[in-house]
Structures are given as structure tokens and as C-alpha cells.
Write an enzyme that holds these catalytic residues in place. Structure first.
Site, PDB file in Angstrom:
ATOM      1  N   ARG A   1      41.900  42.640  39.728  1.00  0.00           N
ATOM      2  CA  ARG A   1      40.604  42.757  39.041  1.00  0.00           C
ATOM      3  C   ARG A   1      40.791  43.360  37.650  1.00  0.00           C
ATOM      4  O   ARG A   1      41.843  43.929  37.356  1.00  0.00           O
ATOM      5  CB  ARG A   1      39.697  43.712  39.852  1.00  0.00           C
TER       6      ARG A   1
ATOM      7  N   ASP B   1      35.294  46.596  38.519  1.00  0.00           N
ATOM      8  CA  ASP B   1      36.180  46.508  39.691  1.00  0.00           C
ATOM      9  C   ASP B   1      35.837  45.278  40.526  1.00  0.00           C
ATOM     10  O   ASP B   1      36.555  44.961  41.469  1.00  0.00           O
ATOM     11  CB  ASP B   1      36.097  47.782  40.549  1.00  0.00           C
TER      12      ASP B   1
ATOM     13  N   GLY C   1      39.134  50.355  49.185  1.00  0.00           N
ATOM     14  CA  GLY C   1      38.710  51.382  50.144  1.00  0.00           C
ATOM     15  C   GLY C   1      38.458  50.809  51.522  1.00  0.00           C
ATOM     16  O   GLY C   1      38.471  51.515  52.522  1.00  0.00           O
TER      17      GLY C   1
ATOM     18  N   ASP D   1      34.251  54.798  55.332  1.00  0.00           N
ATOM     19  CA  ASP D   1      35.002  54.692  56.591  1.00  0.00           C
ATOM     20  C   ASP D   1      35.926  53.485  56.620  1.00  0.00           C
ATOM     21  O   ASP D   1      36.611  53.234  57.605  1.00  0.00           O
ATOM     22  CB  ASP D   1      34.024  54.623  57.774  1.00  0.00           C
TER      23      ASP D   1
ATOM     24  N   ASP E   1      33.696  39.831  45.706  1.00  0.00           N
ATOM     25  CA  ASP E   1      32.915  40.936  46.270  1.00  0.00           C
ATOM     26  C   ASP E   1      31.441  40.593  46.437  1.00  0.00           C
ATOM     27  O   ASP E   1      30.582  40.989  45.652  1.00  0.00           O
ATOM     28  CB  ASP E   1      33.073  42.215  45.430  1.00  0.00           C
TER      29      ASP E   1
ATOM     30  N   GLY F   1      39.864  51.488  43.972  1.00  0.00           N
ATOM     31  CA  GLY F   1      40.887  50.922  44.863  1.00  0.00           C
ATOM     32  C   GLY F   1      40.293  50.269  46.094  1.00  0.00           C
ATOM     33  O   GLY F   1      39.093  50.347  46.351  1.00  0.00           O
TER      34      GLY F   1
END
Ligand code: AMP
Ligand code: MG
Length: 520
Positions: free
Chosen positions: A199, A269, A102, A134, A279, A100
Site C-alpha cells: 500500500r 493505508d 492488524g 483482536d 479493503d 500494519g
């Protein structure tokens, strides 16, 4: 700043009923509502005017306070509901379960000139999918993503785009080399743009959980908005969808091979259902031509995602997508047909691509050998891919003896060129010369054609690193310079000719210049 908002994903598809921003597994939902973290002191480092115009914004909008606020995550645009997507995936060949967004938060969708654009912030804070992370991103990786996605667009490679690059004013802790030496780095946020960010992994999530209702909803949504030409949802249309995704994925990878781009993390992903490069992490550009090269230190052992393996991985990833879509058909054969076709198409398309790099327009059955022999020559000593192909366009029929001289700038060390190597090159130039005689183009016409497919300028790893080093000292001039340079990668641009050069020796083993970790 006025945008023509037209949300569909978070209006038509099921959402997570839990509104808390806590890390968890999310079931029977495609996304979770979440608001971006408000940054301490956001600053705009760069914006892509081309991208801004494409979504209906102008130069004044870019300079506005609203632009800074919305695309840093300080403010949520009126009447929109940001969210993080749920997806799963195979990472480095292994099933990884739920992943997912993040550290990506989708803001909204915009319609402009009949085209739909989804905008998302990368590095805008944690989401239910952040797992141990984070949700933040650091300046170095954000500069790399920002510059490279726009550079790829101008190279003609299907890609997600970037609208803006901001620093957040917050510090982010990262162990860059995974060696126990964590340090604080400058936090940053990139606004990425694509028609959709769906994706392969979005489909895999529902298939793995046998949630076929949502699997179907997602496929129907994808068809409705992104492949309407394929027709109304039906078994036949689902297989057409798969076929189209396979074609686009192959097309994208052939472009990567043409320009020498190595993605570095082709996990499922990170595979777009639109066949877009997505990405930008530990990606890299080939300097010395080498099928075995990977920029990703995390993959140093197996080199799964090395340059020469990208087409195979594309196929492997499509097989995972086929498995995910299978419940919509319950028939394996149509999927197998598409996967077989991918292999056949790969052979023919990669041959056509290499022909175009060599300036060959007429088809000749022996070209496959000419290309193989060239690849062997390129591997004899370290040879810069970009410089080699660009200089090759200067070849003049009849000049076999000066062929090697013409491309010598591409060799990293002239001492490595032994007599035997020189001889092998001569043999190749001689066959190339013979072959060119079957063409109809003049030397000049061929040069023009070749320069349209062999870029003069690419974002070499050390170039991005120089821009990063300067930006970390508060000087953004190199981001601007590289951004401008890479808008016209096929043009001569004499004022930038210092960037038409091999990687300097100091950069060979410098962190960020040759190998990168996933840490970002
Ligand atoms: P990537 O390798 O960047 O494609 O990321 C793989 C998965 O890890 C995705 O689900 C990302 O959202 C997640 N991820 C990567 N970095 C972070 C981070 N700093 N915080 C939270 N999630 C992250
Ligand atoms: Mg990813």
C-alpha cells in the site's frame, strides 16, 4: 491440493527479528512472521471458482480438507512462512504512524500461468500490528468484502479478489454502532488475493522514520516484480513508478465514479500501489445520485470520503506517496508534474467516462454542459443512478416527449416530480436528442454500447444485508444467488430481474443498508 508456491516478499525483504506475537512497534523490517489463529470449527460458506482456477486449483481442491484447513488458518501450507506486513498511513487526513496488518495474515505467493498471486487471510487472529484490536473479523463484514470484491472484478473495476469465505466457529465481540452495546457475532475469515498487497502506507512508514535504505528496497522490490517494464531502479525509474501508480489510481477512481461505488475509507493505508480497490469496509453503492453521499458513519461530519470527493482524495493520497518517495529523488519538480497531470487527466478521463455512459462516441465541445445539466437534473429529486443510466439506453432519437417516461422507474417518488422538474428534464432530453443526431450509431447500436458501461446489477447495500441476515440464520442461499448474479452485471439476466429495483423503503434507514460504521 497442490499450489505452485513462489515466495518473494518474505524471502527477499528484511523481517522483524522478534518472533513473538506481541503488539509492538517494528523497526527496520517490512513484516513480522506470525501464524494464523486456529479456528474452533471452520466451515466453508463459499468459494470463488474463478479465483481458484486463476491460481491453479479446481473444484475438487475447493472441496478438499486441505483447502478448508489452509484457508481457515487451521494449518500452514508446507514450506511456507505466514507473516503480517508493516505499514503506516494517513487516516482521515491525519498522520497515524505505524498501522500494519492488524488482522490480515499473508500466507504465501503462488505463480500460475506466469502471474504472481499473494494470498492473505483477513480475520485470522492477532499480529504485532493489532494494536487494540483482536485481529478477527465478523461474518457481516466478511460477506460484504467477499461479494463486493468479486462483483467489482466482474464489473471491470481494478480490485483485489476473494478466494474463500469461511466461518471460524468462534464468537467475536463487536460494538457495531459504537453506542456501548457490544454483542457477540459470528467470526469469519476471507482469503483475499492480489498480485501484492503493498500500500502507499508501506512506503510512508519508512519515509517517516527516515529509513531510506528500506524505502529504496521496497521501491526496488515493487519495480522488480510488479513494474518490470519501467526498467532497472534509478531516479528516472522511481518517478516513472510514481507516474504509473498515479495513472492507475486515477483509472480505478474513474471506474468507481462510473459504477457509483463509494469506498468510504480512502486512507493511505487503504491505497494499493497497483491501483486496486482494497479493503472493503464501510463501502456503499449510490442509490439516489448524490455527490455528497458517504456510506461511512464515522465520516458523517466531514464527509471527506463522499462520492464526489473521491478523485480529489486520490490526488491527496498521491501527494502523500510523493512525499514518501521524495528521498529517492530529492527533487520535487518531477513529482509536481505528475500530480498536475493527474488533475488534467481527471478532467479528460471523467468526461470520456460520462460520454460513454451517455452513448456518445463522437467528441463535441459542448458535452461538458450536457453532462453538467444532466447532473443537475439527477439532483432535482432522488433518482437511482444505476436504473437511470440503464433505462436511458432505451432512448430513441426523436422521442423527446417520452424521454422522462422511459426513466421514470428511476425516481424514488413520483410525487416529487413537479411541473418545473418535468420541464427541466424535457429541456435536457431535447438537448440530448439534438446531440445524438451528431452520432453515427443507430438507436440499437447505441443501446448495446451503453449497456457495456452502465451495469444493470450492482451490490446494493440492502442486498448485501439480506444475504447477511440469511447467513446469520444459517442459510447461505442468497450469498450464492448474489454471487452468481454479480458475475454478469451487464447482462439482462431476466431470471434475476427482481434485483433491478430501487432500494425498498424499509431499507432506507436500516443499519447495514444505507450507513455503516467501521466496526467489522
Ligand atoms: P481499516 O480501517 O480496516 O483499513 O484498518 C485500519 C487499521 O486497523 C489496520 O492497520 C488494520 O489492520 C487495523 N484493524 C482493523 N480492525 C482490526 C481488528 N479487529 N484487529 C486488529 N487490527 C485491526
Ligand atoms: Mg485497511
Amino acid at each position: 491440493m497442490k499450489l505452485s508456491i513462489n515466495d518473494t516478499f518474505n524471502k527477499e525483504l528484511p523481517s522483524d527479528s522478534n518472533m513473538e506475537n506481541s503488539r509492538r512497534k517494528v523497526f527496520e523490517a517490512m513484516y513480522s512472521f506470525v501464524v494464523p489463529k486456529v479456528p474452533t470449527k471452520p466451515e466453508l460458506l463459499h468459494a470463488s471458482s474463478e479465483m481458484a482456477h486463476t491460481i491453479g486449483l479446481d473444484e475438487n481442491d475447493i472441496k478438499s480438507k486441505a483447502f478448508l484447513n489452509i484457508f481457515s488458518g487451521t494449518e500452514v501450507y508446507a514450506n511456507t512462512k505466514p507473516f503480517a506486513m508493516a505499514y503506516a498511513g494517513h487516516q482521515f487526513g491525519n498522520w497515524a504512524g505505524q498501522l500494519g496488518d492488524g488482522r490480515a495474515i499473508n500466507l504465501f505467493e503462488v505463480m500460475h500461468n506466469g502471474q504472481r498471486w499473494a494470498l492473505q487471510l483477513k480475520g485470522a487472529g492477532e499480529t504485532p500490528y493489532s494494536r487494540q484490536g483482536d485481529g478477527l473479523a465478523v461474518l457481516r463484514s466478511s460477506i460484504r468484502e467477499y461479494l463486493c470484491s468479486e462483483a467489482m472484478f466482474h464489473l471491470g473495476v481494478p480490485t483485489t479478489r476473494a478466494l474463500s469465505l469461511m466461518t471460524s466457529g468462534d464468537q467475536v465481540l463487536r460494538d457495531m454502532l459504537y453506542d456501548g452495546n457490544a454483542a457477540y457475532e459470528t467470526g469469519a475469515i476471507v482469503c483475499r488475493v492480489a498480485p501484492t498487497f503493498i500500500r502507499f502506507g508501506n512506503f510512508e512508514l519508512f519515509a517517516a522514520r527516515q529509513d531510506f535504505q528500506n524505502l529504496k528496497k521496497l521501491a526496488d522490490y515493487t519495480l522488480k516484480y510488479f513494474y518490470p517494464e519501467l526498467g532497472e531502479p534509478s531516479k528516472d525509474t522511481y518517478i516513472k513508478l510514481f507516474e504509473e501508480v498515479a495513472n492507475r489510481t486515477l483509472e480505478m477512481i474513474i471506474h468507481w465514479q462510473r459504477v457509483g461505488f463509494v469506498h468510504g475509507v480512502m486512507n493511505t493505508d487503504n491505497m494499493s500501489v497497483l491501483g486496486l480497490t482494497i479493503d472493503y469496509g464501510p463501502y456503499g453503492w449510490l442509490e439516489g445520485f448524490d455527490f455528497g453521499w458517504t456510506p461511512n458513519t464515522t465520516d458523517r461530519q466531514n464527509k471527506r470520503y463522499r462520492y464526489g470527493n473521491q478523485p480529489n482524495i486520490g490526488l491527496w493520497n498521491l501527494l502523500q506517496l510523493a512525499n514518501a518517495l521524495y528521498p529517492l529523488l530529492e527533487e520535487a519538480e518531477p513529482f509536481e508534474k505528475v500530480l498536475n497531470q493527474y488533475q488534467t487527466d481527471f478532467e479528460s478521463k471523467s468526461l470520456a467516462m460520462m460520454r460513454s455512459k451517455l452513448g456518445l462516441m463522437v467528441e463535441d465541445t459542448n458535452d461538458i454542459h450536457l453532462i453538467k445539466d444532466l447532473e443537475d437534473c439527477l439532483l432535482l429529486s432522488e433518482t437511482d443512478m444505476t436504473i437511470f443510466f440503464r433505462l436511458l439506453s432505451n432512448y430513441k432519437i426523436g422521442d423527446v416527449d417520452s424521454g422522462l417516461k422511459l426513466v421514470e422507474e428511476a425516481f424514488y417518488s413520483s410525487e416529487e416530480i413537479s411541473d418545473a422538474i418535468e420541464e427541466q428534464w424535457k429541456v435536457w432530453f431535447s438537448s440530448y436528442d439534438q446531440r445524438l443526431r451528431k452520432e453515427e450509431l443507430t438507436d440499437n447500436e447505441r443501446k448495446t454500447q451503453m449497456n457495456l458501461v452502465n451495469p444493470k446489477y450492482v451490490l446494493r447495500n440492502y442486498m448485501a444485508q439480506l444475504a447477511i441476515d440469511k447467513a446469520e440464520d444459517g442459510d447461505n442461499s442468497l450469498i450464492e444467488e448474489l454471487f452468481e448474479l454479480l458475475k454478469k452485471p451487464y447482462d439482462e439476466q431476466p431470471k434475476y430481474k427482481k434485483w433491478f429495483a430501487k432500494r425498498p423503503e424499509w431499507a432506507r434507514h436500516k443499519v447495514g443498508c444505507s450507513m455503516l460504521s467501521c466496526s467489522s
